[in-house]
Scaffold this active site. Structure first.
Site, mmCIF file in Angstrom:
data_model
loop_
_atom_site.group_PDB
_atom_site.id
_atom_site.type_symbol
_atom_site.label_atom_id
_atom_site.label_comp_id
_atom_site.label_asym_id
_atom_site.label_seq_id
_atom_site.Cartn_x
_atom_site.Cartn_y
_atom_site.Cartn_z
ATOM 1 N N CYS A 1 36.646 46.775 9.577
ATOM 2 C CA CYS A 1 35.610 45.631 10.845
ATOM 3 C C CYS A 1 35.242 44.512 11.316
ATOM 4 C CB CYS A 1 34.009 45.996 10.776
ATOM 5 S SG CYS A 1 32.990 46.567 12.105
ATOM 6 N N GLU B 1 34.006 52.681 8.693
ATOM 7 C CA GLU B 1 33.006 51.804 7.543
ATOM 8 C C GLU B 1 31.844 52.137 7.018
ATOM 9 O OE1 GLU B 1 31.454 48.287 9.627
ATOM 10 O OE2 GLU B 1 31.023 47.357 7.383
ATOM 11 N N LYS C 1 34.605 43.913 1.583
ATOM 12 C CA LYS C 1 34.752 43.410 2.949
ATOM 13 C C LYS C 1 34.558 41.451 2.896
ATOM 14 C CE LYS C 1 33.102 43.536 7.794
ATOM 15 N NZ LYS C 1 31.702 44.134 8.653
HETATM 16 C C1 ACM Z 1 30.877 44.704 11.950
HETATM 17 O O1 ACM Z 1 31.373 44.628 11.519
HETATM 18 N N1 ACM Z 1 30.407 46.000 11.191
HETATM 19 C C2 ACM Z 1 30.329 44.803 12.833
#
Ligand code: ACM
Length: 265
Positions: A145, A40, A111
């Protein structure tokens, strides 16, 4: 069918995009694979203190510096890559990941579930969970993530036909890697969690990233897990078609046994 998949773990330098792209290029230059997942926000680093910092490294997913660098690499190496970027769109900045294929095409995931202070810097993603063709038309889904803690993320990708979940991460909580074994098992999909490593500091804020990037098979078994600190690339051969078989026993199937009328979702 043999399909070479990989993960790439390293420590990005905060706001040092050129340096980070160079480092990823060095790590990947001579690696033969069909699909490699990177962390990420791989080209920017993670701990922001100011909106201006995020803005300064945000980029266009089609022709920004990260897309350009990976298009070149994808063509040279005949490899598909998934890599995290801060995505500049017209109005907002998203925590996104792009899939770049050897033919130069780019697919985008934004995301969905933002973690902690990411809510200060990024707009929550609006793409939903889509499945894309990577090299050789292998079906991959992308989640980023913290999406791991919502089982709906991986489930949505499995229902959409993902054979492999590409999972770029900057994990700091201690549970994400272990939870992904269950995400793979309960959905009958391979998962490639590519985490960053190292400590990052900005002002009085700091975080330790947990490394332990991993490749997991459709039964939730670890094919390979890196240690917490190494900076390296790992490639292994899998058969993505195994993910088409959702049977658990001769009487049970992961997807068709679902009782959606019983669920309050
Ligand atoms: C995250 O979502 N970077 C912990």
């Amino acid at each position: 069918m043999g399909y070479k998949v990989g993960i790439c773990q390293f420590k990005p330098e905060f706001l040092q995009k050129e340096k980070n792209l160079e480092k990823m290029g060095d790590l990947l230059r001579n690696v033969t694979a069909d699909l490699i997942v990177l962390p990420e926000l791989a080209s920017s680093g993670y701990i922001f203190n100011l909106k201006e910092e995020v803005k300064s490294i945000s980029e266009n997913p089609q022709n920004g510096p990260t897309a350009v660098a990976f298009k070149k690499l994808a063509k040279q190496n005949n490899t598909s890559y998934v890599v995290g970027i801060a995505e500049k769109s017209n109005e907002y900045i998203y925590n996104s990941a792009i899939l770049i294929n050897p033919d130069g095409s780019v697919q985008l995931y934004r995301k969905t579930h933002l973690f902690f202070e990411e809510k200060k810097w990024f707009k929550a993603g609006d793409t939903g969970f889509n499945v894309f063709n990577a090299k050789n038309n292998i079906k991959i889904g992308i989640m980023i993530c913290f999406d791991w803690i919502f089982p709906e993320s991986a489930r949505s990708l499995a229902l959409a036909g993902a054979q492999i979940i590409a999972h770029p991460t900057n994990l700091v909580l201690p549970w994400g890697q272990q939870a992904m074994l269950t995400r793979s098992l309960e959905n009958g999909v391979f998962s490639l969690t590519s985490n960053r490593t190292g400590r990052e500091k900005n002002g009085d804020k700091q975080l330790n990233f947990t490394g332990m990037s991993q490749v997991v098979n459709t039964k939730g078994q670890i094919i390979h897990r890196m240690d917490q600190t190494e900076e390296s690339v790992f490639v292994t051969e899998i058969d993505p078609l195994v993910a088409e078989d959702k049977s658990v026993t001769e009487f049970n199937d992961l997807l068709s046994d679902r009782r959606t009328e019983m669920y309050k979702l």
